[in-house]
Design an enzyme around this catalytic site. Structure first.
Site, mmCIF file in Angstrom:
data_model
loop_
_atom_site.group_PDB
_atom_site.id
_atom_site.type_symbol
_atom_site.label_atom_id
_atom_site.label_comp_id
_atom_site.label_asym_id
_atom_site.label_seq_id
_atom_site.Cartn_x
_atom_site.Cartn_y
_atom_site.Cartn_z
ATOM 1 N N PRO A 1 -15.175 -4.762 1.714
ATOM 2 C CG PRO A 1 -14.975 -3.383 3.848
ATOM 3 C CD PRO A 1 -14.610 -4.210 3.196
ATOM 4 C CG LEU A 2 -17.950 -0.508 2.966
ATOM 5 C CD1 LEU A 2 -17.888 0.902 3.331
ATOM 6 C CD2 LEU A 2 -19.553 -0.582 3.207
ATOM 7 C CB THR B 1 -20.701 4.045 0.318
ATOM 8 O OG1 THR B 1 -20.210 4.076 -0.877
ATOM 9 C CG2 THR B 1 -20.335 2.919 1.052
ATOM 10 C CE1 TYR C 1 -3.023 -2.733 0.349
ATOM 11 C CE2 TYR C 1 -3.967 -2.256 2.447
ATOM 12 C CZ TYR C 1 -3.930 -2.742 1.303
ATOM 13 O OH TYR C 1 -4.939 -3.383 1.176
#
Length: 294
Positions: free
Chosen positions: A219-220, A226, A73
């Site tokens: 997870p979203l 959203t 990352y």
């Protein structure tokens, strides 16, 4: 009822916690660091790293006890931010990171599972995180060109040396997980799983059977959950006075006690919104409604 006290002094019931590897007890709703770096997990997200530092500290102050990151990352950026913000780490805080994938550009990923590569990557993560032991070290991808026994054997050696405490896997199928568990003690799995993508149900079932933590990535739904994603999700959210994203996270927490979502964000408001999902109790009516298309 037994409870766990977090750094902020509040308490969590056993249903809200999970013991990774049978010993590292964390609150099930954690924080992922992908949102602290740039688009596609490349480069820094903000010109001012203090924004990310403040966000990490806010997460821990709000009771987060599981931070999930990775060496690629940035690359390197997220691990360095974790150390800058949170070192020396509270005793209750579990840091999970990943190795096994090298990045040479925003969309250029190279699986690197040779023993000498894994060892070098783990030791680099130890330096960036400023720690002698990584709580949970996850193999970011299995290398198809290296025997699984060699990859896991290297992690077991690092474990025996005290450099990692528990071993995890990322993006595996059920057969691979079964094979891996015959070689090493696998404390966690990290596969894509959310209301929109439930392809890893068989992996989740195996994790439940064996008490293995399952950290669902995206997870979203990479942001899809959203927004305005289907009437069912919106109707359940309206009943609870919640956002769609909060219901998507609450569904994961309700779906299985081994699921440990670690949503990431670069926004303090969004962080608070995500963490509030832990307080939403879904009804059977909600769950039945959400069982169809989100």
């Amino acid at each position: 009822m037994d409870t766990t006290t977090d750094p902020a002094g509040s308490t969590a019931s056993p249903a809200d916690t999970f013991a990774i590897g049978g010993e590292l007890t964390v609150r099930r709703l954690g924080f992922g660091t992908g949102g602290l770096v740039g688009t596609g997990y490349w480069g820094p997200r903000h010109d001012d790293p203090e924004h990310a530092v403040a966000l990490l500290r806010r997460a821990v102050a709000r009771g987060v006890t599981l931070i999930d990151t990775a060496d690629n990352y940035g690359p390197d950026v997220a691990e360095e931010l974790v150390a800058r913000a949170l070192h020396p780490y509270p005793e209750s805080l579990v840091i999970a990171t990943k190795g096994g994938v090298v990045r040479t550009g925003p969309d250029v990923w190279h699986i690197a599972g040779r023993p000498e590569q894994l060892r070098a990557m783990c030791e680099a993560s130890l330096r960036r995180l400023r720690t002698d032991t990584i709580d949970l070290y996850q193999l970011h991808r299995l290398d198809p060109d290296v025997p699984m026994a060699d990859q896991l054997g290297t992690l077991q050696e690092l474990q025996q040396e005290g450099k990692i405490r528990h071993i995890g896997l990322d993006s595996v199928d059920a057969a691979e997980l079964r094979q891996a568990q015959e070689i090493a003690a696998v404390a966690s799995v990290q596969n894509r799983y959310n209301l929109l993508d439930r392809a890893s149900e068989d992996v989740l079932e195996l994790c439940e059977q064996r008490g293995t933590a399952f950290l669902p990535w995206f997870p979203l739904g990479h942001g899809a959950l959203t927004g305005g994603t289907g009437a069912a999700l919106a109707e359940v959210a309206a009943r609870h006075g919640a956002t769609n994203g909060q219901i998507a996270l609450a569904w994961l927490l309700h779906r299985s006690p081994v699921l440990l979502p670690t949503p990431g964000t670069g926004s303090p408001a969004h962080l608070d919104e995500n963490l509030a999902a832990a307080g939403i109790a879904l009804t059977e009516e909600d769950v039945t409604q959400l069982a169809g298309p989100a």
